[in-house]
Design a protein around this motif. Structure first.
Motif, mmCIF file in Angstrom:
data_model
loop_
_atom_site.group_PDB
_atom_site.id
_atom_site.type_symbol
_atom_site.label_atom_id
_atom_site.label_comp_id
_atom_site.label_asym_id
_atom_site.label_seq_id
_atom_site.Cartn_x
_atom_site.Cartn_y
_atom_site.Cartn_z
ATOM 1 N N MET A 16 0.978 -1.232 -0.070
ATOM 2 C CA MET A 16 -0.010 -0.013 0.013
ATOM 3 C C MET A 16 0.877 1.066 -0.132
ATOM 4 O O MET A 16 1.685 1.695 0.903
ATOM 5 C CB MET A 16 -0.886 -0.064 1.115
ATOM 6 N N MET A 17 0.694 2.045 -1.134
ATOM 7 C CA MET A 17 1.845 3.150 -1.313
ATOM 8 C C MET A 17 0.839 4.353 -0.765
ATOM 9 O O MET A 17 -0.338 4.787 -1.531
ATOM 10 C CB MET A 17 2.120 3.386 -2.681
ATOM 11 N N ARG A 67 0.394 -10.933 3.057
ATOM 12 C CA ARG A 67 1.337 -10.269 3.754
ATOM 13 C C ARG A 67 1.043 -8.884 3.468
ATOM 14 O O ARG A 67 1.112 -8.619 2.064
ATOM 15 C CB ARG A 67 2.826 -10.558 3.831
ATOM 16 N N ILE A 68 0.810 -7.737 4.211
ATOM 17 C CA ILE A 68 0.765 -6.436 3.957
ATOM 18 C C ILE A 68 1.620 -5.389 4.210
ATOM 19 O O ILE A 68 2.054 -5.592 5.596
ATOM 20 C CB ILE A 68 -0.927 -5.962 4.138
ATOM 21 N N VAL A 69 2.203 -4.638 3.482
ATOM 22 C CA VAL A 69 3.282 -3.561 3.812
ATOM 23 C C VAL A 69 2.847 -2.261 3.309
ATOM 24 O O VAL A 69 2.197 -2.334 2.299
ATOM 25 C CB VAL A 69 4.529 -4.012 3.155
ATOM 26 N N GLY A 70 3.039 -1.420 4.339
ATOM 27 C CA GLY A 70 2.560 0.075 4.008
ATOM 28 C C GLY A 70 3.671 0.923 3.640
ATOM 29 O O GLY A 70 4.576 0.686 4.425
ATOM 30 N N LEU A 71 3.743 1.788 2.695
ATOM 31 C CA LEU A 71 4.966 2.911 2.529
ATOM 32 C C LEU A 71 4.381 4.077 2.421
ATOM 33 O O LEU A 71 3.807 4.514 1.177
ATOM 34 C CB LEU A 71 5.680 2.526 1.499
ATOM 35 N N PHE A 124 -4.783 7.853 6.225
ATOM 36 C CA PHE A 124 -3.566 7.007 6.717
ATOM 37 C C PHE A 124 -4.208 5.849 7.795
ATOM 38 O O PHE A 124 -3.472 4.859 7.411
ATOM 39 C CB PHE A 124 -2.444 7.920 7.732
ATOM 40 N N ILE A 125 -4.964 6.109 8.516
ATOM 41 C CA ILE A 125 -5.239 5.145 9.360
ATOM 42 C C ILE A 125 -6.026 3.845 8.454
ATOM 43 O O ILE A 125 -5.728 2.653 9.030
ATOM 44 C CB ILE A 125 -6.431 5.763 10.213
ATOM 45 N N THR A 126 -6.836 4.170 7.446
ATOM 46 C CA THR A 126 -7.269 2.938 6.707
ATOM 47 C C THR A 126 -6.354 2.605 5.473
ATOM 48 O O THR A 126 -6.960 1.725 4.800
ATOM 49 C CB THR A 126 -8.576 3.412 6.375
ATOM 50 N N SER A 127 -5.123 3.100 5.674
ATOM 51 C CA SER A 127 -4.288 2.518 4.440
ATOM 52 C C SER A 127 -3.073 1.887 5.159
ATOM 53 O O SER A 127 -2.992 0.595 5.691
ATOM 54 C CB SER A 127 -4.113 3.421 3.825
ATOM 55 N N GLY A 128 -2.024 3.011 5.243
ATOM 56 C CA GLY A 128 -0.783 2.267 5.941
ATOM 57 C C GLY A 128 -0.873 1.896 7.525
ATOM 58 O O GLY A 128 -0.210 0.792 7.591
ATOM 59 N N MET A 129 -1.709 2.474 8.355
ATOM 60 C CA MET A 129 -1.968 1.850 9.623
ATOM 61 C C MET A 129 -2.619 0.545 9.961
ATOM 62 O O MET A 129 -2.612 -0.201 10.669
ATOM 63 C CB MET A 129 -2.604 2.852 10.300
ATOM 64 N N MET A 130 -3.170 0.121 8.668
ATOM 65 C CA MET A 130 -3.888 -1.141 8.612
ATOM 66 C C MET A 130 -2.918 -2.303 8.177
ATOM 67 O O MET A 130 -3.234 -3.379 7.926
ATOM 68 C CB MET A 130 -4.880 -1.130 7.705
ATOM 69 N N ALA A 131 -1.892 -1.910 7.712
ATOM 70 C CA ALA A 131 -0.889 -2.925 7.244
ATOM 71 C C ALA A 131 -0.219 -3.658 8.371
ATOM 72 O O ALA A 131 -0.341 -3.271 9.525
ATOM 73 C CB ALA A 131 0.427 -2.170 6.405
ATOM 74 N N ASP A 132 0.404 -4.926 8.004
ATOM 75 C CA ASP A 132 1.178 -5.466 8.986
ATOM 76 C C ASP A 132 2.388 -4.866 9.408
ATOM 77 O O ASP A 132 2.580 -4.884 10.771
ATOM 78 C CB ASP A 132 1.650 -6.881 8.191
#
Length: 238
Positions: free
Chosen positions: A72-73, A110-114, A124-132
């Motif tokens: 997730m970018m 597996r989920i990574v946010g950047l 941000f809460i529903t994107s990067g903060m939801m990643a592993d």
């Protein structure tokens, strides 16, 4: 950083990411394997359209590509502040997106946010903060609420909040402070492709943010509270 330039550094093995109205989606190769990529660009405000598009992409990945890692970018100014979106229930759309990401995780993705540019508020809460695990570039801008807005809501003078921000990362923006609190796993400065491959290799479903915040001195009470609740639940269990 422009997302095209970033993609070149992240995916030397190639990618097929497209942009449509500030919504990014597609696939890429990382360490010899395919991953799914979604995100936003242009400091996109998250309205009902982008929230649904992201949720739809996640669900398609779960159905069509079981177990495929997801990146997730993040580049967003937060939820779109329009009467139309509020009347349509933007909070429900964003909650739906969060549930879809959680479904993907529970389904073995597996989920990574950047955070590569800007990450604010609910976007941000529903994107990067939801990643592993979520990572950031050194020049990224991260905050849930600006100090002027915080001052208006809390009725604490902005000067006092600015003073507190010097020593307490909870009040301060920036990737370094979010790393201290555990919200950001690490800040990438170097070989981005290698960093991304390592992030997917290390990704796991266990939420380590509270533990990281305690280790790094940015959030000293969250993990002890979690531990106390877990211990209490064991005592109360029949």
């Amino acid at each position: 950083m422009n997302w095209n330039e970033l993609a070149t550094q992240l995916f030397p093995e190639g990618h097929a990411i497209t942009e449509s109205d500030n919504f990014l989606s597609g696939s890429a190769r990382v360490a010899g394997a395919d991953i799914a990529v979604l995100g936003t660009t242009g400091h996109a405000p998250i309205g009902v359209e982008i929230a649904l598009a992201q949720a739809r992409f996640v669900l398609h990945t779960v159905r069509a590509h079981p177990g495929r890692p997801i990146l997730m970018m993040v580049d967003t100014q937060g939820q779109r502040l329009r009467h139309r979106d509020e009347m349509l229930g933007i909070n429900s759309y964003m909650a739906h997106l969060g549930k879809c990401v959680d479904l993907a995780r529970r389904s073995g993705h597996r989920i990574v946010g950047l955070v590569y540019d800007q990450a604010l508020s609910g976007g941000f809460i529903t994107s990067g903060m939801m990643a592993d695990a979520c990572y950031a570039l050194p020049d990224a801008t991260i905050r849930v609420m600006g100090l002027p807005a915080m001052a208006r809501i809390t009725k604490v003078p902005e000067e006092r909040l600015t003073e507190l921000a010097q020593s307490n990362p909870v009040f301060a923006p920036g990737p370094e402070n979010y790393a201290r609190m555990g919200g950001i796993e690490a800040i990438w400065d170097g070989d981005l492709a290698a960093s991304l491959a390592a992030a997917f290799a290390d990704a796991g479903a266990t939420d380590m943010r509270s533990a990281r915040g305690l280790e790094r001195g940015g959030r000293k009470l969250t993990q002890p509270v979690v531990d106390a609740i877990v211990a209490g639940s064991h005592v109360l269990a029949p």
